[in-house]
Scaffold this motif. Structure first.
Motif, PDB file in Angstrom:
ATOM      1  N   GLN A 114       0.842  -1.187   0.000  1.00  0.00           N
ATOM      2  CA  GLN A 114       0.000   0.000   0.000  1.00  0.00           C
ATOM      3  C   GLN A 114       0.888   1.252   0.000  1.00  0.00           C
ATOM      4  OE1 GLN A 114      -3.190  -0.382  -0.218  1.00  0.00           O
ATOM      5  NE2 GLN A 114      -3.976   1.689   0.036  1.00  0.00           N
ATOM      6  N   VAL A 115       0.592   2.173  -0.894  1.00  0.00           N
ATOM      7  CA  VAL A 115       1.362   3.405  -1.007  1.00  0.00           C
ATOM      8  C   VAL A 115       0.497   4.560  -0.549  1.00  0.00           C
ATOM      9  CG1 VAL A 115       2.612   4.934  -2.566  1.00  0.00           C
ATOM     10  CG2 VAL A 115       2.631   2.453  -2.958  1.00  0.00           C
ATOM     11  N   GLN A 116       0.990   5.311   0.398  1.00  0.00           N
ATOM     12  CA  GLN A 116       0.268   6.499   0.863  1.00  0.00           C
ATOM     13  C   GLN A 116       0.952   7.734   0.294  1.00  0.00           C
ATOM     14  OE1 GLN A 116       0.345   7.184   5.081  1.00  0.00           O
ATOM     15  NE2 GLN A 116      -1.163   8.830   5.000  1.00  0.00           N
ATOM     16  N   LEU A 117       0.250   8.451  -0.548  1.00  0.00           N
ATOM     17  CA  LEU A 117       0.768   9.688  -1.116  1.00  0.00           C
ATOM     18  C   LEU A 117       0.198  10.862  -0.331  1.00  0.00           C
ATOM     19  CD1 LEU A 117       0.395   8.873  -4.914  1.00  0.00           C
ATOM     20  CD2 LEU A 117       2.465   8.778  -3.541  1.00  0.00           C
ATOM     21  N   VAL A 118       1.033  11.857  -0.113  1.00  0.00           N
ATOM     22  CA  VAL A 118       0.621  13.021   0.663  1.00  0.00           C
ATOM     23  C   VAL A 118       0.958  14.281  -0.114  1.00  0.00           C
ATOM     24  CG1 VAL A 118       0.867  14.272   2.824  1.00  0.00           C
ATOM     25  CG2 VAL A 118       1.024  11.774   2.812  1.00  0.00           C
ATOM     26  N   GLU A 119      -0.067  15.069  -0.427  1.00  0.00           N
ATOM     27  CA  GLU A 119       0.141  16.341  -1.104  1.00  0.00           C
ATOM     28  C   GLU A 119       0.134  17.480  -0.083  1.00  0.00           C
ATOM     29  OE1 GLU A 119      -2.834  13.990  -3.749  1.00  0.00           O
ATOM     30  OE2 GLU A 119      -2.586  14.490  -1.629  1.00  0.00           O
ATOM     31  N   SER A 120       0.838  18.542  -0.419  1.00  0.00           N
ATOM     32  CA  SER A 120       0.821  19.746   0.398  1.00  0.00           C
ATOM     33  C   SER A 120       1.155  20.942  -0.477  1.00  0.00           C
ATOM     34  CB  SER A 120       1.813  19.641   1.560  1.00  0.00           C
ATOM     35  OG  SER A 120       3.133  19.485   1.076  1.00  0.00           O
ATOM     36  N   GLY A 121       0.933  22.134   0.067  1.00  0.00           N
ATOM     37  CA  GLY A 121       1.331  23.342  -0.632  1.00  0.00           C
ATOM     38  C   GLY A 121       0.205  24.153  -1.235  1.00  0.00           C
ATOM     39  N   GLY A 122      -1.012  23.654  -1.145  1.00  0.00           N
ATOM     40  CA  GLY A 122      -2.126  24.405  -1.693  1.00  0.00           C
ATOM     41  C   GLY A 122      -2.421  25.650  -0.869  1.00  0.00           C
ATOM     42  N   GLY A 123      -3.330  26.469  -1.380  1.00  0.00           N
ATOM     43  CA  GLY A 123      -3.703  27.672  -0.667  1.00  0.00           C
ATOM     44  C   GLY A 123      -4.571  28.577  -1.503  1.00  0.00           C
ATOM     45  N   LEU A 124      -4.818  29.759  -0.946  1.00  0.00           N
ATOM     46  CA  LEU A 124      -5.613  30.790  -1.612  1.00  0.00           C
ATOM     47  C   LEU A 124      -4.667  31.893  -2.069  1.00  0.00           C
ATOM     48  CD1 LEU A 124      -8.237  32.325  -2.331  1.00  0.00           C
ATOM     49  CD2 LEU A 124      -8.287  33.121   0.047  1.00  0.00           C
ATOM     50  N   VAL A 125      -4.654  32.145  -3.380  1.00  0.00           N
ATOM     51  CA  VAL A 125      -3.762  33.167  -3.924  1.00  0.00           C
ATOM     52  C   VAL A 125      -4.519  34.028  -4.928  1.00  0.00           C
ATOM     53  CG1 VAL A 125      -1.668  31.787  -3.600  1.00  0.00           C
ATOM     54  CG2 VAL A 125      -2.934  31.625  -5.761  1.00  0.00           C
ATOM     55  N   HIS A 126      -3.917  35.180  -5.250  1.00  0.00           N
ATOM     56  CA  HIS A 126      -4.479  36.064  -6.268  1.00  0.00           C
ATOM     57  C   HIS A 126      -4.046  35.613  -7.656  1.00  0.00           C
ATOM     58  CE1 HIS A 126      -6.051  38.788  -3.339  1.00  0.00           C
ATOM     59  NE2 HIS A 126      -4.865  39.057  -2.822  1.00  0.00           N
ATOM     60  N   PRO A 127      -4.790  35.986  -8.663  1.00  0.00           N
ATOM     61  CA  PRO A 127      -4.353  35.698 -10.029  1.00  0.00           C
ATOM     62  C   PRO A 127      -2.963  36.255 -10.297  1.00  0.00           C
ATOM     63  CG  PRO A 127      -6.623  36.419 -10.024  1.00  0.00           C
ATOM     64  CD  PRO A 127      -6.123  36.613  -8.623  1.00  0.00           C
ATOM     65  N   GLY A 128      -2.158  35.473 -10.991  1.00  0.00           N
ATOM     66  CA  GLY A 128      -0.788  35.861 -11.289  1.00  0.00           C
ATOM     67  C   GLY A 128       0.232  35.379 -10.278  1.00  0.00           C
TER      68      GLY A 128
END
Length: 126
Positions: A1-15
């Motif tokens: 079983q492989v557990q992948l973990v994403e991070s780094g998302g957020g709320l940003v302005h265009p550009g």
């Protein structure tokens, strides 16, 4: 079983820019290709980018070509998705995935039984 973990998302302005990370605690990603997908509300999941392990090939969806860059740091067991010049239409939950084969076969192409992360939200809004 492989557990992948994403991070780094957020709320940003265009550009603005964001860098997403995908790692797999206790599992060596060095030998496998990693795909990034995204899914916006009310839309189908779409492949964004893929990076191979064996032949070094990289693929991008047309919608992100020239703005997003996928890379991997095997020493950190991490695959990154650098996202620049973000647009409101990039808003989605972003997932990394692998079917534990070495090379990409295009955008969003995975064998059955692929492993997925839980996703990270990216919101681009003024």
């Amino acid at each position: 079983q492989v557990q992948l973990v994403e991070s780094g998302g957020g709320l940003v302005h265009p550009g603005a820019s964001l860098r997403l990370s995908c790692t797999a605690p206790g599992f060596n990603l060095d030998y496998y290709h990693i795909d990034w997908f995204r899914q916006a509300p009310g839309k189908e999941r779409e492949g964004v980018s893929c990076i191979s392990s064996g032949d070094g090939s990289i693929y991008y969806a047309d919608s992100v070509k020239g703005r997003f860059t996928i890379s991997r740091d095997n020493a950190k067991n991490t695959v990154y998705l650098q996202m620049n010049s973000l647009k409101p239409e990039d808003t989605a939950v972003y997932y990394c995935a692998t079917d534990t084969t070495s090379n990409c076969r295009g955008i969003g192409v995975l064998n059955g039984g692929a492993f997925w992360g839980q996703g990270t939200q990216v919101t681009v809004s003024s």
